[in-house]
Write a protein that holds these residues in place. Sequence first.
Motif, PDB file in Angstrom:
ATOM      1  N   PHE A   1      12.819  -1.736  10.857  1.00 16.24           N
ATOM      2  CA  PHE A   1      12.831  -0.342  10.404  1.00 16.24           C
ATOM      3  C   PHE A   1      11.689  -0.111   9.427  1.00 16.24           C
ATOM      4  O   PHE A   1      11.166  -1.040   8.805  1.00 16.24           O
ATOM      5  N   SER A   2      11.297   1.157   9.294  1.00 19.22           N
ATOM      6  CA  SER A   2      10.225   1.535   8.370  1.00 19.22           C
ATOM      7  C   SER A   2      10.772   1.633   6.952  1.00 19.22           C
ATOM      8  O   SER A   2      11.870   2.148   6.728  1.00 19.22           O
ATOM      9  N   LEU A   3       9.982   1.170   5.999  1.00 19.88           N
ATOM     10  CA  LEU A   3      10.408   1.208   4.594  1.00 19.88           C
ATOM     11  C   LEU A   3      10.230   2.592   3.960  1.00 19.88           C
ATOM     12  O   LEU A   3      10.740   2.827   2.857  1.00 19.88           O
ATOM     13  N   GLY A   4       9.535   3.498   4.646  1.00 22.01           N
ATOM     14  CA  GLY A   4       9.326   4.817   4.071  1.00 22.01           C
ATOM     15  C   GLY A   4       8.612   4.721   2.731  1.00 22.01           C
ATOM     16  O   GLY A   4       7.672   3.944   2.557  1.00 22.01           O
ATOM     17  N   THR A   5       9.071   5.512   1.769  1.00 19.85           N
ATOM     18  CA  THR A   5       8.522   5.448   0.410  1.00 19.85           C
ATOM     19  C   THR A   5       9.548   4.784  -0.487  1.00 19.85           C
ATOM     20  O   THR A   5      10.537   5.400  -0.886  1.00 19.85           O
ATOM     21  N   GLY A   6       9.331   3.519  -0.787  1.00 17.33           N
ATOM     22  CA  GLY A   6      10.258   2.761  -1.611  1.00 17.33           C
ATOM     23  C   GLY A   6       9.930   2.849  -3.085  1.00 17.33           C
ATOM     24  O   GLY A   6       8.986   3.533  -3.505  1.00 17.33           O
ATOM     25  N   HIS A   7      10.714   2.143  -3.865  1.00 14.93           N
ATOM     26  CA  HIS A   7      10.559   2.154  -5.323  1.00 14.93           C
ATOM     27  C   HIS A   7       9.160   1.701  -5.719  1.00 14.93           C
ATOM     28  O   HIS A   7       8.651   0.697  -5.223  1.00 14.93           O
ATOM     29  N   MET A   8       8.510   2.472  -6.572  1.00 20.44           N
ATOM     30  CA  MET A   8       7.158   2.245  -7.094  1.00 20.44           C
ATOM     31  C   MET A   8       6.055   2.700  -6.156  1.00 20.44           C
ATOM     32  O   MET A   8       4.918   2.906  -6.609  1.00 20.44           O
TER      33      MET A   8
ATOM     34  N   ASP B   1      13.162   6.633  -0.430  1.00 14.83           N
ATOM     35  CA  ASP B   1      13.725   5.364   0.068  1.00 14.83           C
ATOM     36  C   ASP B   1      13.649   4.300  -1.023  1.00 14.83           C
ATOM     37  O   ASP B   1      13.153   3.193  -0.807  1.00 14.83           O
ATOM     38  N   GLU B   2      14.155   4.623  -2.209  1.00 11.41           N
ATOM     39  CA  GLU B   2      14.016   3.755  -3.374  1.00 11.41           C
ATOM     40  C   GLU B   2      14.383   2.302  -3.089  1.00 11.41           C
ATOM     41  O   GLU B   2      13.725   1.375  -3.552  1.00 11.41           O
ATOM     42  N   MET B   3      15.448   2.080  -2.333  1.00 12.35           N
ATOM     43  CA  MET B   3      15.982   0.719  -2.167  1.00 12.35           C
ATOM     44  C   MET B   3      15.609   0.076  -0.839  1.00 12.35           C
ATOM     45  O   MET B   3      16.191  -0.931  -0.443  1.00 12.35           O
ATOM     46  N   SER B   4      14.621   0.634  -0.146  1.00  7.92           N
ATOM     47  CA  SER B   4      14.289   0.086   1.177  1.00  7.92           C
ATOM     48  C   SER B   4      13.779  -1.345   1.091  1.00  7.92           C
ATOM     49  O   SER B   4      14.076  -2.173   1.962  1.00  7.92           O
ATOM     50  N   GLY B   5      13.000  -1.663   0.055  1.00  8.70           N
ATOM     51  CA  GLY B   5      12.497  -3.026  -0.078  1.00  8.70           C
ATOM     52  C   GLY B   5      13.613  -4.033  -0.241  1.00  8.70           C
ATOM     53  O   GLY B   5      13.603  -5.103   0.381  1.00  8.70           O
TER      54      GLY B   5
END
Length: 531
Positions: free
Chosen positions: A439-446, A338-342
């Motif tokens: 929504f959940s951010l999952g695993t975002g960038h970094m 989820d790189e772009m979730s943030g």
Amino acid sequence: MSTIKIRLTAFAAATAAATLAATALTAGLAYARPGAAPDPGRVMTAEGPVQGIVTGAVRTFQGLPYAAPPTGERRWKEPQPVRHWSSPLDARNPKSACTQPTDQPIAIEGGGSEDCLYLNVTTPAGRTTGRLPVIVWIHGGSFTYGDGATYRAAKLAAAQQGAMVVTINYRLGAFGFLSAPGLRAPANLGLLDQQAALKWVRRNAGAFGGDPGNVTIMGQSGGGYGVCAHLASPGARGLFGKAIVQSAGCVGPDGSFTRAQAEANGLAVARAAGCDDARTVDSCLRGKSTAELIEASASGHDGYRPVVDGKVLPEAPARAIAAGRIARVPVLHGSAHDEMSGLAGLDETMTGKPLTAEQYAKKITERFGMDAPAVLAEYPAENYPAPGAALSAVLTDSEWSTAAFDTQRALARHVPVYAYDFAEAKAPYFRNVPRPASFSLGTGHMIDLAYLFDNDLFEPLDVPQAELSDTVVSYWSRFAHTGRVNGTGSPVWKPFTTRDPYVQRLASGHIGRTDFAADHHYAFWKSLATS
């Protein structure tokens, strides 16, 4: 503590240097006075003795200079050798980060200094001698932000296999990657700094119990693009034998600049600094203070990249990888699910109002223009927990996942590849940064870095996350040892090949094969690119 300078005759200086180098390379033992018990926190390097500290399971040595300060006349010059010293250098605390803007959350407080070419070493406390594999960490931050010392490496160093972990600083932004018409400076000073650090490792790893013949370079985001560049750089040949690339599509559009792109950006910096006369731009920029150059510099995430200069980087990494003109070493490559979730959740965290379906459609239209109807059909808002989650998926897949899969396919034609998708559904986040509620951010960038390093940027891990961290660290550590990831106690991870594009899903309670291409709509984005 400053390096203690002493005056020696030319003969005595040469003799002292030779003695120090011979001691570091042949003995590899902790430095101590005759008759005294060996101090595991004291090591003789090729440049002089250093005093670190033993804490718990690891030894740490911080603020070790690997090149002379790039200040004064050395600004915008290739990294120069450090002067040797004879009294123990205090290596118990880190030195300054490299100069950077302070406008982003990942920026270093205070903005750093031009005197910044330092590195940090972490090893298992009980392994003062031997042949530990060496992991050299190149931090991310869009070649503009960050430092090495904030990534505390006890997890990787003290893993079951053990490792010597080296985290480095390198010149950033206008000090490390500026190319301006008339500026007499190499284009890729930041990359040259990284290679100078690798040469330091070759000279000094043995003194810390590391194996200079078993070096893995590892980087995330900007640091990952740096690793991509070193795969293609003649100057890095022989300095590493394995590579780990996290969240950087080496064959994507974001890995390097052409000389023209870099000079256009550099010209804007020169103009902002009041140095737009091509006849005097070099002297004008060199006469500016650090603060004035930061004020004039491009900030954010798009201003600086490695430059295809024909020398340090003869061609774009994408082209070099496609043609096989790269270091033939095993590569561990992957991205966050989820790189772009943030970024997708930013409006909600700022306004407190979730993105609506209408706003989602508007954002997709603004970004994709004539292709927006196809994107909306492929990612309908009603198929996701919230419109913000749909936007996260679109941005992640279009800007990160497609390039990641392309990179893995291209690399696999030439070198062994292990591919992963870091897909923790409920990962930690940045400390004191609000999350969207819809929504959940999952695993975002970094965020994957929270599982590999101790860094105050991230929230602490809970019990399931800590268990995943142990597994991931084991995979990474085994790869650094052997170029392979499998071992007792970890789920099987098959190589990614052109015939079998195996991608390992890394998530609590679900480690195993994932259909990365289907999950991230790879075929759709490739068809859109060719339509």
